[in-house]
Design a protein around this motif. Structure first.
Motif, short mmCIF file in Angstrom:
data_model
loop_
_atom_site.label_atom_id
_atom_site.label_comp_id
_atom_site.label_asym_id
_atom_site.label_seq_id
_atom_site.Cartn_x
_atom_site.Cartn_y
_atom_site.Cartn_z
N VAL A 322 -53.38 -59.24 77.98
CA VAL A 322 -54.67 -59.73 78.47
C VAL A 322 -55.61 -60.00 77.30
O VAL A 322 -55.74 -59.17 76.39
N GLU A 323 -56.26 -61.17 77.33
CA GLU A 323 -57.28 -61.47 76.33
C GLU A 323 -58.66 -61.16 76.91
O GLU A 323 -59.05 -61.69 77.96
N HIS A 324 -59.38 -60.29 76.23
CA HIS A 324 -60.71 -59.89 76.67
C HIS A 324 -61.73 -60.68 75.85
O HIS A 324 -61.88 -60.45 74.65
N GLU A 325 -62.42 -61.59 76.50
CA GLU A 325 -63.36 -62.45 75.78
C GLU A 325 -64.52 -61.64 75.20
O GLU A 325 -65.03 -60.71 75.82
N ALA A 326 -64.93 -62.07 74.00
CA ALA A 326 -66.06 -61.42 73.34
C ALA A 326 -66.66 -62.38 72.32
O ALA A 326 -65.96 -63.24 71.77
N ASP A 327 -67.95 -62.25 72.10
CA ASP A 327 -68.58 -63.01 71.02
C ASP A 327 -69.10 -62.07 69.93
O ASP A 327 -69.62 -62.52 68.90
N THR A 328 -68.94 -60.75 70.16
CA THR A 328 -69.36 -59.75 69.18
C THR A 328 -68.37 -58.59 69.22
O THR A 328 -68.00 -58.12 70.30
N ILE A 329 -67.94 -58.14 68.06
CA ILE A 329 -67.09 -56.95 67.96
C ILE A 329 -67.82 -55.91 67.14
O ILE A 329 -68.25 -56.17 66.01
N ILE A 330 -67.96 -54.72 67.71
CA ILE A 330 -68.60 -53.61 67.00
C ILE A 330 -67.57 -52.49 66.84
O ILE A 330 -66.97 -52.03 67.82
N PHE A 331 -67.37 -52.06 65.62
CA PHE A 331 -66.45 -50.96 65.35
C PHE A 331 -67.21 -49.64 65.34
O PHE A 331 -68.16 -49.46 64.59
N GLY A 332 -66.75 -48.73 66.20
CA GLY A 332 -67.26 -47.36 66.18
C GLY A 332 -66.11 -46.45 65.80
O GLY A 332 -65.79 -45.51 66.51
N THR A 333 -65.50 -46.76 64.66
CA THR A 333 -64.23 -46.14 64.27
C THR A 333 -64.39 -45.13 63.14
O THR A 333 -63.41 -44.76 62.48
N GLY A 334 -65.61 -44.66 62.91
CA GLY A 334 -65.79 -43.57 61.97
C GLY A 334 -65.64 -43.97 60.51
O GLY A 334 -65.86 -45.12 60.13
N PHE A 335 -65.21 -42.99 59.71
CA PHE A 335 -65.22 -43.15 58.26
C PHE A 335 -63.88 -42.77 57.65
O PHE A 335 -63.07 -42.07 58.25
N ARG A 336 -63.67 -43.25 56.44
CA ARG A 336 -62.45 -42.91 55.69
C ARG A 336 -62.66 -41.54 55.06
O ARG A 336 -63.30 -41.41 54.01
N VAL A 337 -62.13 -40.53 55.72
CA VAL A 337 -62.35 -39.15 55.28
C VAL A 337 -61.28 -38.70 54.29
O VAL A 337 -61.58 -38.18 53.22
N ALA A 338 -60.02 -38.90 54.64
CA ALA A 338 -58.92 -38.36 53.84
C ALA A 338 -58.88 -38.94 52.43
O ALA A 338 -58.51 -38.27 51.48
N ASP A 339 -59.27 -40.21 52.29
CA ASP A 339 -59.19 -40.86 50.97
C ASP A 339 -60.57 -41.26 50.46
O ASP A 339 -60.74 -42.28 49.80
N ALA A 340 -61.57 -40.42 50.75
CA ALA A 340 -62.95 -40.75 50.38
C ALA A 340 -63.13 -40.89 48.87
O ALA A 340 -64.02 -41.60 48.40
N PHE A 341 -62.29 -40.21 48.06
CA PHE A 341 -62.42 -40.25 46.61
C PHE A 341 -61.35 -41.13 45.97
O PHE A 341 -61.28 -41.22 44.74
N ALA A 342 -60.50 -41.76 46.78
CA ALA A 342 -59.34 -42.46 46.23
C ALA A 342 -59.71 -43.61 45.33
O ALA A 342 -58.98 -43.94 44.38
N GLN A 343 -60.85 -44.26 45.60
CA GLN A 343 -61.22 -45.44 44.82
C GLN A 343 -61.96 -45.10 43.53
O GLN A 343 -62.28 -45.99 42.74
N LEU A 344 -62.22 -43.81 43.30
CA LEU A 344 -62.99 -43.41 42.13
C LEU A 344 -62.07 -42.93 41.01
O LEU A 344 -61.13 -42.18 41.25
N ALA A 345 -62.38 -43.34 39.79
CA ALA A 345 -61.58 -42.95 38.62
C ALA A 345 -62.17 -41.68 38.02
O ALA A 345 -62.92 -41.71 37.04
N ILE A 346 -61.85 -40.54 38.63
CA ILE A 346 -62.33 -39.25 38.15
C ILE A 346 -61.20 -38.61 37.35
O ILE A 346 -60.13 -38.31 37.90
N VAL A 347 -61.42 -38.40 36.05
CA VAL A 347 -60.38 -37.94 35.14
C VAL A 347 -60.79 -36.59 34.55
O VAL A 347 -61.84 -36.47 33.92
N GLY A 348 -59.95 -35.57 34.76
CA GLY A 348 -60.24 -34.23 34.29
C GLY A 348 -59.54 -33.87 33.00
O GLY A 348 -59.31 -34.72 32.13
N ARG A 349 -59.18 -32.60 32.88
CA ARG A 349 -58.51 -32.12 31.66
C ARG A 349 -57.14 -32.80 31.50
O ARG A 349 -56.46 -33.10 32.49
N ASP A 350 -56.77 -33.01 30.24
CA ASP A 350 -55.46 -33.57 29.90
C ASP A 350 -55.23 -34.94 30.53
O ASP A 350 -54.09 -35.35 30.76
N GLY A 351 -56.32 -35.64 30.86
CA GLY A 351 -56.19 -36.99 31.39
C GLY A 351 -55.71 -37.08 32.82
O GLY A 351 -55.32 -38.17 33.28
#
Length: 490
Positions: A322-351
């Motif tokens: 079934v195709e449900h017609e719409a002219d607006t899509i709103i995402f209420g799908t929350g946030f990226r929790v598990a990989d919240a730091f994945a895009q950041l280059a945080i480098v600790g001891r020994d590289g």
């Protein structure tokens, strides 16, 4: 540029850390904020109906009570105003740099400090980094075939398009989480049609909200001890919920209350069945609302539980074809929790990169420090989230722990604190054991609390006063206390 402490983020966590550093006389700090104003979650989320689901008097700092909350559960604008007021009250405005996106940070073992990198190409040298962004700041938009071809407007609840008038439109809402149950009721009153795509229905309890009278507000201003007692009563009542989360059978009574809540609002038996969960209450985040179920019962609202197969130019196609017609899509799908730091280059001891250290899942010691990443502190880090009480209480606990770590270094005349990996491993093994018997693992659902391996790396599974007790003082045995030859940046 050099400073002693770099704080990233200006929401509750970042401001709380900044305030307490200043109160302790540690004035050499800088707050970096990617947006052009402060507020974190309560700046970004401006969708209709946005409000807190923890009582106002507890969802605020104990050291900065607000006697003038207008409702039991404050709305977004009032919470944002509270945070703005803190910045003025504690004179933090000149300590915050706006429009600065942090892309990463690198630890310098010789200097005993960090270099923080920004999207603008700037490098800031500091002794300590406090990451106060939390996990709920990167919107999660699922990959759906054909979404890029949709001819209408698409946005996430955390990036609400206030210029897009929803009056008379055909709106598709994808997701039934904490944000959706707040914005669906007002949107349903505007839209000609609202189709709600529900993968799993949430458990929803009544929201015991009301205006706080002028007399009550006067009493809280005149007698601060009364407000402290009121806050304490709220705190004690919420802590009692832990028994249910730790022992799923206890949830049976609350499930009866939740089902009665459905029956009162929805007469259609088919819709009742569609919105009644088949897992134990508490397995996913428990939500509160008085107007969500009545909104679903409106004639212009349809709840669709069939899975989404694709998006076309004109709407959303479900698995039944079934195709449900719409002219607006709103995402209420929350946030990226598990990989919240994945895009950041945080480098600790020994590289070692934080993304590599967390390849099998994020973990920290007391949710605050990470072995191999000296002088780095996470606020609202792994396993500090709550499903029963106020995150502001947890943030205060963590801020206190960070301050005691700094005092520990001062007492030892040292510059670097690094958590011992064996202590971090022991702590997380203890957490896993506690979580394994709770409703989050045994309740029969899949939630954003769990990572891709089914491990809960989000929640603190116990009473918050026990977390406060464990973070009250930094134990030297948990950490390596190291010196470095370079002079202090302070």
């Amino acid at each position: 540029m050099r400073t002693s402490v770099v704080i990233i983020g200006s929401g509750f966590a970042g401001l709380g850390m900044a305030i307490q550093l200043a109160e302790q006389g540690r004035d050499d700090f800088l707050v970096l904020e990617k947006a052009d104003t402060l507020g974190g979650t309560w700046r970004d989320n401006t969708y209709p109906g946005c409000a807190c689901d923890v009582q106002s008097h507890l969802y605020s700092f104990s050291f900065a009570p607000n006697p003038d909350w207008s409702r039991m559960f404050a709305q977004q604008g009032e919470i944002r105003a509270y945070l703005e007021g803190l910045a003025d009250r504690y004179r933090l405005r000149n300590r915050i740099r706006y429009g600065v996106t942090v892309t990463g940070a690198e630890f310098d073992a010789e200097a005993g400090g960090w270099t923080v990198h920004t999207a603008g190409g700037e490098s800031i040298d500091c002794r300590f980094v406090v990451w106060g962004t939390g996990a709920l700041h990167e919107p999660s938009i699922p990959e759906i075939d054909g979404l890029e071809r949709f001819a209408g407007r698409v946005f996430h609840s955390a990036n609400w398009d206030h210029q897009h008038d929803l009056t008379g439109r055909k709106v598709a809402v994808i997701g039934t989480g904490a944000s959706s149950i707040q914005f669906v009721p007002p949107v349903s009153e505007q839209a000609a049609e609202l189709t709600l795509f529900q993968r799993t229905p949430p458990w929803i309890l009544p929201k015991f909200d009301r205006p706080i009278s002028a007399v009550e507000r006067w009493a809280f201003r005149a007698f601060p001890a009364l407000q402290r007692a009121y806050r304490g009563a709220i705190y004690t009542r919420l802590e009692g919920r832990v028994f249910g989360f730790r022992h799923p059978r206890v949830m049976a009574g609350l499930e009866l209350l939740a089902k009665a809540h459905i029956r009162r609002a929805i007469a259609d038996p088919e819709l009742r069945d569609a919105v009644t969960p088949d897992y134990t209450l508490g397995c996913k985040r428990v939500l509160i609302s008085n107007d969500y179920y009545p909104a679903l019962a409106r004639d212009n609202v349809q709840v669709v539980s069939d899975g989404i197969e694709r998006v076309t130019e004109r709407g959303v196609v479900t698995a039944d074809g079934v195709e449900h017609e719409a002219d607006t899509i709103i995402f209420g799908t929350g946030f990226r929790v598990a990989d919240a730091f994945a895009q950041l280059a945080i480098v600790g001891r020994d590289g070692v990169k934080l993304a590599d250290a967390w390849r099998d899942g994020s973990e920290a010691f007391l949710g605050t420090t990470v072995a191999g990443f000296p002088n780095l502190f996470l606020l609202v880090g792994p396993n500090t989230g709550l499903s029963h009480s106020s995150m502001v209480y947890m943030i205060e606990s963590q801020v206190g722990y960070v301050l005691d770590c700094l005092r520990l270094l001062d007492r030892n005349g040292a510059r670097v604190l690094d958590t011992r990996p064996e202590r971090q491993a022991e702590y997380n093994a203890e957490l896993r054991e506690q979580l394994a018997t709770g409703v989050w693992q045994r309740g029969g659902c899949r939630s954003w609390y769990l990572d891709e391996h089914g491990v809960n790396r989000t929640l603190w599974p116990d009473f918050t006063f026990r977390f406060r007790r464990r973070t009250r003082q930094a134990d030297p045995a948990d950490h390596e206390i190291l010196d470095c030859p370079e002079p202090s940046l302070r």
